[in-house]
Design an enzyme around this catalytic site. Structure first.
Site, short mmCIF file in Angstrom:
data_model
loop_
_atom_site.label_atom_id
_atom_site.label_comp_id
_atom_site.label_asym_id
_atom_site.label_seq_id
_atom_site.Cartn_x
_atom_site.Cartn_y
_atom_site.Cartn_z
N VAL B 100 0.82 -1.21 0.00
CA VAL B 100 0.00 0.00 0.00
C VAL B 100 0.87 1.27 0.00
O VAL B 100 0.37 2.36 0.21
CB VAL B 100 -0.95 0.05 1.22
CG1 VAL B 100 -2.07 -0.93 1.04
CG2 VAL B 100 -0.19 -0.23 2.51
N SER B 101 2.15 1.09 -0.25
CA SER B 101 3.04 2.22 -0.17
C SER B 101 3.08 3.02 -1.48
O SER B 101 2.88 2.48 -2.55
CB SER B 101 4.44 1.70 0.17
OG SER B 101 5.40 2.38 -0.55
N CYS B 102 3.31 4.34 -1.35
CA CYS B 102 3.44 5.20 -2.55
C CYS B 102 4.90 5.42 -2.92
O CYS B 102 5.20 6.07 -3.90
CB CYS B 102 2.78 6.55 -2.32
SG CYS B 102 1.01 6.49 -2.40
N VAL B 103 5.81 4.97 -2.09
CA VAL B 103 7.23 5.14 -2.41
C VAL B 103 7.95 3.80 -2.39
O VAL B 103 9.06 3.67 -2.74
CB VAL B 103 7.94 6.11 -1.43
CG1 VAL B 103 7.58 7.54 -1.77
CG2 VAL B 103 7.62 5.81 0.00
#
Lengths: 167, 103
Positions: B100-103
């Site tokens: 669920v990470s954006c990075v």
């Protein structure tokens, strides 16, 4: 084939024209997010956005503490504009923002750009803005693939399912 | 949620095909998921998968940056190992939920 069928995005071309921390990070997060999803990403830095890829400036990005109505004190109280004018306040607020981002594993600008390039993203600088700011290619990060005119940039933004994003 | 049969066992996956119960995972399943993604698993792949599963068990949010700092593989290498969205592809093969990470 159904014309309304949603097609997956293949390429994003992102223009970063502003040099405040939040503007630069918006562009970097979008570009990195794209390569993470297996998409092509091209990042075009122009005007004050060039600070993000200028060796001398990239570690010194600030957020504006004056003229920023969304600015809050820790805890949520409004941030008085007059406070933002005091020497050192902008630097302090900017440092605080950077430390908060680090906690979320959001890297500093140089490392973030390395990550994007490692993922296949490409970084470009705007020729006109470089002439205006008297910058040379050597002043920019080695990761910068080229200095482009707006026409060169558009030429890269062709193809199906491509979007241009301006942050 | 639905059930699929893979490598001779039945496992639970979500709508996007990510396993919902990491304890059902085994090396054969990984091999099968990898094959579906067009990847032949090497020792390096397995090391990354082990790292991902460990981090997931510890409850950490997985990021590309963390993998780059793991000492197993650099970021460029990670993209090369799992082409086409490395964090997603590797998580699927590792039998852990979609990152669920954006990075």
């Amino acid at each position: 084939m159904n014309n309304n069928e949603e097609k997956q995005l293949k390429k994003v071309c992102i223009i970063c024209a502003k040099g405040a921390i939040e503007d630069v990070y918006a562009s970097l997060v979008l570009a990195n997010g794209a390569v993470m999803e297996g998409m092509e990403a091209k990042l075009f830095f122009t005007f004050f956005g060039l600070d993000a890829i200028t060796k001398k400036q990239m570690k010194k990005l600030h957020t504006a503490t004056v003229g920023n109505p969304a600015m809050r004190m820790p805890g949520g109280l409004p941030f008085p504009t007059i406070l933002g004018m005091l020497p050192g306040v902008e630097a302090g607020v900017s440092a605080m923002m950077k430390s908060q981002m680090d906690k979320l594993d959001i890297p500093p600008v140089d490392e973030f750009i390395d990550m994007i390039v490692a993922g296949g993203g490409e970084i470009y600088a705007c020729k006109l803005a470089m002439d205006m700011f008297k910058l040379k290619k050597e002043d920019l990060l080695d990761d910068v693939s080229g200095v482009l005119t707006v026409g060169d940039f558009y030429a890269m933004c062709g193809g199906e399912n491509t979007q241009i994003i301006f942050t | 949620m639905k059930e699929i049969e893979i490598a001779g066992v039945t496992v639970q996956v979500n709508e996007e095909g990510y396993m919902t119960d990491p304890s059902q995972w085994n090396a054969d399943i990984a091999k099968e998921f990898a094959a579906q993604a067009g990847i032949e698993l090497t020792d390096k792949h397995l090391e990354v998968l082990k790292f991902l599963r460990e981090k997931h068990t510890e409850g950490k949010t997985l990021t590309i940056r963390a993998i780059g700092k793991s000492g197993i593989v650099d970021i460029k290498g990670f993209y090369a190992l799992f082409p086409g969205g490395p964090l997603k592809v590797s998580s699927k093969i590792a039998g852990i939920p979609k990152p669920v990470s954006c990075v």
